[in-house]
Design an enzyme around this catalytic site. Structure first.
Site, PDB file in Angstrom:
ATOM      1  N   GLY A  49       0.663  -1.244  -0.047  1.00  0.00           N
ATOM      2  CA  GLY A  49      -0.018   0.137   0.150  1.00  0.00           C
ATOM      3  C   GLY A  49       0.871   1.384   0.044  1.00  0.00           C
ATOM      4  N   TYR A  59      -3.717  -5.835 -11.893  1.00  0.00           N
ATOM      5  CA  TYR A  59      -2.978  -5.481 -13.490  1.00  0.00           C
ATOM      6  C   TYR A  59      -4.079  -4.835 -14.225  1.00  0.00           C
ATOM      7  CZ  TYR A  59       0.585  -8.779 -12.035  1.00  0.00           C
ATOM      8  OH  TYR A  59       1.643  -9.413 -11.389  1.00  0.00           O
ATOM      9  N   ASP A 111       0.503 -14.043 -15.309  1.00  0.00           N
ATOM     10  CA  ASP A 111      -0.545 -14.742 -14.790  1.00  0.00           C
ATOM     11  C   ASP A 111      -1.069 -14.530 -13.469  1.00  0.00           C
ATOM     12  OD1 ASP A 111      -0.996 -16.726 -17.055  1.00  0.00           O
ATOM     13  OD2 ASP A 111       1.292 -17.215 -16.666  1.00  0.00           O
ATOM     14  N   GLY A 162       4.379  -1.847  -5.157  1.00  0.00           N
ATOM     15  CA  GLY A 162       3.984  -2.852  -6.325  1.00  0.00           C
ATOM     16  C   GLY A 162       3.848  -2.117  -7.746  1.00  0.00           C
TER      17      GLY A 162
HETATM   18  C1  LIG Z   1      -0.590  -7.154  -5.674  1.00  0.00           C
HETATM   19  C2  LIG Z   1       0.461  -6.282  -5.070  1.00  0.00           C
HETATM   20  C3  LIG Z   1       1.786  -6.621  -5.685  1.00  0.00           C
HETATM   21  C4  LIG Z   1       0.368  -4.777  -4.894  1.00  0.00           C
HETATM   22  O1  LIG Z   1       1.487  -4.028  -4.112  1.00  0.00           O
HETATM   23  P1  LIG Z   1       1.293  -2.690  -3.498  1.00  0.00           P
HETATM   24  O2  LIG Z   1       2.789  -2.386  -3.164  1.00  0.00           O
HETATM   25  O3  LIG Z   1       0.502  -3.220  -2.319  1.00  0.00           O
HETATM   26  O4  LIG Z   1       0.505  -1.928  -4.453  1.00  0.00           O
HETATM   27  P2  LIG Z   1       0.862  -0.507  -4.677  1.00  0.00           P
HETATM   28  O5  LIG Z   1       0.690   0.177  -3.166  1.00  0.00           O
HETATM   29  O6  LIG Z   1       1.864  -0.209  -5.561  1.00  0.00           O
HETATM   30  O7  LIG Z   1      -0.567  -0.113  -5.607  1.00  0.00           O
HETATM   31  C5  LIG Z   1      -0.212   0.631  -6.640  1.00  0.00           C
HETATM   32  C6  LIG Z   1      -1.587   0.846  -7.462  1.00  0.00           C
HETATM   33  O8  LIG Z   1      -2.379  -0.337  -7.522  1.00  0.00           O
HETATM   34  C7  LIG Z   1      -3.655  -0.124  -6.769  1.00  0.00           C
HETATM   35  N1  LIG Z   1      -3.773  -1.540  -6.198  1.00  0.00           N
HETATM   36  C8  LIG Z   1      -3.157  -2.140  -5.307  1.00  0.00           C
HETATM   37  N2  LIG Z   1      -3.821  -3.549  -5.218  1.00  0.00           N
HETATM   38  C9  LIG Z   1      -4.754  -3.645  -6.148  1.00  0.00           C
HETATM   39  C10 LIG Z   1      -5.496  -4.607  -6.176  1.00  0.00           C
HETATM   40  N3  LIG Z   1      -5.756  -5.724  -5.756  1.00  0.00           N
HETATM   41  N4  LIG Z   1      -6.675  -4.324  -7.085  1.00  0.00           N
HETATM   42  C11 LIG Z   1      -6.742  -3.321  -7.753  1.00  0.00           C
HETATM   43  N5  LIG Z   1      -5.802  -2.164  -7.440  1.00  0.00           N
HETATM   44  C12 LIG Z   1      -4.839  -2.335  -6.745  1.00  0.00           C
HETATM   45  C13 LIG Z   1      -3.227   0.707  -5.785  1.00  0.00           C
HETATM   46  O9  LIG Z   1      -4.566   1.535  -5.258  1.00  0.00           O
HETATM   47  C14 LIG Z   1      -2.518   1.937  -6.493  1.00  0.00           C
HETATM   48  O10 LIG Z   1      -3.346   2.594  -7.206  1.00  0.00           O
HETATM   49  P3  LIG Z   1      -2.680   4.158  -7.658  1.00  0.00           P
HETATM   50  O11 LIG Z   1      -1.515   4.187  -8.156  1.00  0.00           O
HETATM   51  O12 LIG Z   1      -4.000   4.537  -8.635  1.00  0.00           O
HETATM   52  O13 LIG Z   1      -2.820   4.901  -6.529  1.00  0.00           O
HETATM   53  C15 LIG Z   1       0.731  -6.942  -3.234  1.00  0.00           C
HETATM   54  O14 LIG Z   1      -0.458  -6.635  -2.827  1.00  0.00           O
HETATM   55  C16 LIG Z   1       0.989  -8.476  -3.271  1.00  0.00           C
HETATM   56  O15 LIG Z   1       2.211  -8.829  -3.106  1.00  0.00           O
HETATM   57  N6  LIG Z   1       0.005  -9.340  -3.123  1.00  0.00           N
HETATM   58  C17 LIG Z   1       0.283 -10.693  -2.925  1.00  0.00           C
HETATM   59  C18 LIG Z   1       1.093 -11.319  -4.186  1.00  0.00           C
HETATM   60  C19 LIG Z   1       0.290 -10.729  -5.517  1.00  0.00           C
HETATM   61  O16 LIG Z   1      -1.143 -10.992  -5.432  1.00  0.00           O
HETATM   62  N7  LIG Z   1       0.957 -10.819  -6.541  1.00  0.00           N
HETATM   63  C20 LIG Z   1       0.407 -10.540  -7.766  1.00  0.00           C
HETATM   64  C21 LIG Z   1       0.895 -11.414  -8.854  1.00  0.00           C
HETATM   65  S1  LIG Z   1       0.237 -13.070  -8.944  1.00  0.00           S
END
Ligand SMILES: CC(C)(COP(=O)(O)OP(=O)(O)OC[C@H]1O[C@@H](n2cnc3c(N)ncnc32)[C@H](O)[C@@H]1OP(=O)(O)O)[C@@H](O)C(=O)NCCC(=O)NCCS
Length: 165
Positions: free
Chosen positions: A102, A140, A130, A106
């Site tokens: 957050g 994504y 994927d 990511g």
């Molecule tokens: C998905 C993941 C990589 C996101 O990382 P994060 O550092 O929390 O996300 P960020 O803070 O960089 O968010 C960037 C943007 O994406 C959005 N976002 C984050 N998670 C989101 C979700 N699940 N759905 C929709 N939007 C999302 C944020 O609101 C933010 O939007 P903005 O740039 O318009 O403000 C992280 O939650 C994670 O590691 N999840 C577990 C593993 C996973 O699901 N990996 C995905 C590949 S399979």
């Protein structure tokens, strides 16, 4: 919540992976146990985000892949030559440690991955991912990725649309 700045670099032997916890056991285990072997076998490259305390706060992997032309949406196919496949870069995994979620990490790692894919001299039409669940699909899609019509958890982003070089 920390407001640390992160540095993005290639995973190295000195980086501490033992405490990484993104909330997904397969993604944690992959970083701890598998990625080194994949790197040695040249089937994946791995990049890490380091916190200001040099902890691994996030990671992603990249590898070459291809997309079957007829799996793409009709509107995309129209703009491509009639080869059976088109080259692509697969982001196999992307994960952020729970402590650092957050904070934009990511999104920043996704941007870094796209930047690497665009700047390489080897052509690739798109980045492919994927998504492991619906939340990942939403992440994504939020960043402009388009789902394949017949496999909605596989998404792609044409690299020609990446603008921030
Ligand atoms: C998905 C993941 C990589 C996101 O990382 P994060 O550092 O929390 O996300 P960020 O803070 O960089 O968010 C960037 C943007 O994406 C959005 N976002 C984050 N998670 C989101 C979700 N699940 N759905 C929709 N939007 C999302 C944020 O609101 C933010 O939007 P903005 O740039 O318009 O403000 C992280 O939650 C994670 O590691 N999840 C577990 C593993 C996973 O699901 N990996 C995905 C590949 S399979």
């Amino acid at each position: 919540m920390s407001s640390a700045a992160f540095s993005l670099t290639t995973l190295g032997a000195a980086h501490d992976r033992a405490t990484f916890n993104c909330g997904s056991d397969p993604l944690n285990r992959y970083l701890r146990e598998q990625v080194g072997q994949d790197i040695r076998r040249r089937v994946a490259a791995c990049f890490v985000a380091l916190s200001d305390e040099r902890r691994v706060a996030g990671y992603y992997t990249l590898a070459s892949t291809s997309l079957i032309l007829t799996d793409l949406p009709a509107a995309t196919i129209k703009k491509l030559p009639r080869y059976p496949t088109v080259p692509a870069v697969r982001m196999g995994r992307l994960a952020v440690d729970r402590e650092f979620k957050g904070q934009g990490l990511g999104g920043a790692m996704l941007g870094d991955a796209l930047h690497r894919a665009v700047r390489t001299e080897i052509a690739a039409f798109a980045m492919v991912v994927d998504a492991k669940d619906e939340s990942a699909v939403a992440f994504y899609r939020h960043h402009g990725f388009i789902a394949l019509p017949d496999s909605p958890r596989t998404l792609f982003l044409p690299l020609a649309t990446v603008r921030y070089l």
